[in-house]
Write a protein that holds these residues in place. Structure first.
Motif, PDB file in Angstrom:
ATOM      1  N   MET A   1       1.041  -1.056  -0.457  1.00 54.11           N
ATOM      2  CA  MET A   1       0.131   0.144   0.021  1.00 54.11           C
ATOM      3  C   MET A   1       0.834   0.881  -0.015  1.00 54.11           C
ATOM      4  N   GLY A   2       0.059   1.902  -0.645  1.00 53.34           N
ATOM      5  CA  GLY A   2       1.433   3.520  -0.723  1.00 53.34           C
ATOM      6  C   GLY A   2       1.061   4.171   0.402  1.00 53.34           C
ATOM      7  N   TYR A   3       0.267   3.930   1.822  1.00 51.64           N
ATOM      8  CA  TYR A   3       0.122   4.770   2.308  1.00 51.64           C
ATOM      9  C   TYR A   3      -0.353   4.603   3.597  1.00 51.64           C
ATOM     10  N   ASP A   4       0.040   5.387   5.038  1.00 49.40           N
ATOM     11  CA  ASP A   4      -0.869   4.741   6.060  1.00 49.40           C
ATOM     12  C   ASP A   4      -1.196   5.279   6.975  1.00 49.40           C
ATOM     13  N   THR A   5      -2.273   5.488   7.005  1.00 47.23           N
ATOM     14  CA  THR A   5      -3.058   6.509   8.206  1.00 47.23           C
ATOM     15  C   THR A   5      -3.213   6.020   9.853  1.00 47.23           C
ATOM     16  N   THR A   6      -3.493   6.828  10.713  1.00 49.35           N
ATOM     17  CA  THR A   6      -3.500   7.231  12.258  1.00 49.35           C
ATOM     18  C   THR A   6      -4.191   8.546  12.670  1.00 49.35           C
ATOM     19  N   ALA A   7      -4.741   7.737  13.693  1.00 52.59           N
ATOM     20  CA  ALA A   7      -5.170   9.043  14.768  1.00 52.59           C
ATOM     21  C   ALA A   7      -3.713   9.770  15.992  1.00 52.59           C
ATOM     22  N   TYR A   8      -3.911  10.795  15.593  1.00 51.51           N
ATOM     23  CA  TYR A   8      -2.243  10.961  16.729  1.00 51.51           C
ATOM     24  C   TYR A   8      -2.595  10.717  18.139  1.00 51.51           C
ATOM     25  N   ASP A   9      -4.054  10.829  18.523  1.00 52.16           N
ATOM     26  CA  ASP A   9      -4.845  10.599  19.938  1.00 52.16           C
ATOM     27  C   ASP A   9      -5.237   8.517  20.086  1.00 52.16           C
ATOM     28  N   ASP A  10      -4.990   7.950  18.735  1.00 50.46           N
ATOM     29  CA  ASP A  10      -5.155   6.679  19.358  1.00 50.46           C
ATOM     30  C   ASP A  10      -3.780   6.053  19.338  1.00 50.46           C
ATOM     31  N   VAL A  11      -2.833   6.856  19.368  1.00 50.34           N
ATOM     32  CA  VAL A  11      -1.522   6.764  19.725  1.00 50.34           C
ATOM     33  C   VAL A  11      -1.167   6.371  20.962  1.00 50.34           C
ATOM     34  N   GLU A  12      -0.746   5.651  22.042  1.00 48.17           N
ATOM     35  CA  GLU A  12       0.169   5.200  23.427  1.00 48.17           C
ATOM     36  C   GLU A  12       0.761   6.567  23.531  1.00 48.17           C
ATOM     37  N   MET A  18       2.112  13.913  24.784  1.00 40.41           N
ATOM     38  CA  MET A  18       3.344  13.656  23.551  1.00 40.41           C
ATOM     39  C   MET A  18       3.445  12.938  22.355  1.00 40.41           C
ATOM     40  N   TYR A  19       2.856  12.686  21.011  1.00 40.47           N
ATOM     41  CA  TYR A  19       2.129  11.285  20.783  1.00 40.47           C
ATOM     42  C   TYR A  19       3.643  11.100  19.382  1.00 40.47           C
ATOM     43  N   PHE A  20       4.023  10.499  20.015  1.00 41.76           N
ATOM     44  CA  PHE A  20       5.307   9.904  18.297  1.00 41.76           C
ATOM     45  C   PHE A  20       4.254   9.294  17.708  1.00 41.76           C
ATOM     46  N   LEU A  21       5.099   9.681  15.737  1.00 44.41           N
ATOM     47  CA  LEU A  21       3.346   8.843  15.533  1.00 44.41           C
ATOM     48  C   LEU A  21       4.579   7.993  14.116  1.00 44.41           C
ATOM     49  N   ARG A  22       5.808   8.187  14.106  1.00 42.05           N
ATOM     50  CA  ARG A  22       6.631   7.699  13.780  1.00 42.05           C
ATOM     51  C   ARG A  22       6.803   5.929  13.579  1.00 42.05           C
ATOM     52  N   ASP A  23       6.188   5.113  14.635  1.00 46.81           N
ATOM     53  CA  ASP A  23       5.978   3.294  13.528  1.00 46.81           C
ATOM     54  C   ASP A  23       4.472   3.781  13.329  1.00 46.81           C
ATOM     55  N   ALA A  24       3.563   4.023  14.325  1.00 48.40           N
ATOM     56  CA  ALA A  24       2.159   4.398  13.750  1.00 48.40           C
ATOM     57  C   ALA A  24       1.909   3.958  12.520  1.00 48.40           C
ATOM     58  N   LEU A  25       2.834   5.174  11.745  1.00 48.70           N
ATOM     59  CA  LEU A  25       2.767   5.614  10.591  1.00 48.70           C
ATOM     60  C   LEU A  25       3.623   4.576   9.383  1.00 48.70           C
ATOM     61  N   GLY A  26       4.638   4.133  10.096  1.00 39.38           N
ATOM     62  CA  GLY A  26       5.970   3.573   9.822  1.00 39.38           C
ATOM     63  C   GLY A  26       6.787   3.864   8.547  1.00 39.38           C
ATOM     64  N   CYS A  27       6.933   5.184   8.969  1.00 31.58           N
ATOM     65  CA  CYS A  27       8.073   6.341   8.801  1.00 31.58           C
ATOM     66  C   CYS A  27       9.590   5.300   8.614  1.00 31.58           C
TER      67      CYS A  27
END
Length: 106
Positions: A1-12, A18-27
């Motif tokens: 898939m060419g993209y990933d999605t998340t909502a920042y407040d769904d991340v622990e 402080m919500y780190f999104l790198r892993d949740a978005l697969g960056c």
């Protein structure tokens, strides 16, 4: 898939507000953090020289001061600052309900 999605407040949060999104978005290289803070929230002085990682800070709501190499930069809603990898930075918020997005990469 060419993209990933998340909502920042769904991340622990890794620290209060402080919500780190790198892993949740697969960056692979890009780091993205959302910070929700109230008056008196203070970060810690640091740099990213070892990783050659520059950062951009964008204040969405509230008031903040980003101190870069000892120079305070006052931020209001909509203001953005880019910081070199080797420069020290320290973030503090001075209004309740502040929200910021921080993005960084080598």
């Amino acid at each position: 898939m060419g993209y990933d999605t998340t909502a920042y407040d769904d991340v622990e949060p890794r620290a209060p507000g402080m919500y780190f999104l790198r892993d949740a978005l697969g960056c692979e290289n890009l780091g993205v953090t959302v910070v929700e803070a109230d008056d008196g929230w203070e970060g810690m002085e640091h740099d990213h020289a070892d990783a050659d990682h520059e950062e951009v800070y964008v204040l969405l709501h509230g008031e903040a001061t980003l101190t870069v190499d000892g120079d305070p930069v006052d931020l209001g809603p909509g203001d953005a600052v880019r910081v070199d990898a080797g420069s020290t930075r320290d973030l503090a918020f001075s209004a309740d309900g502040s929200k910021m997005v921080i993005a960084g990469a080598p």
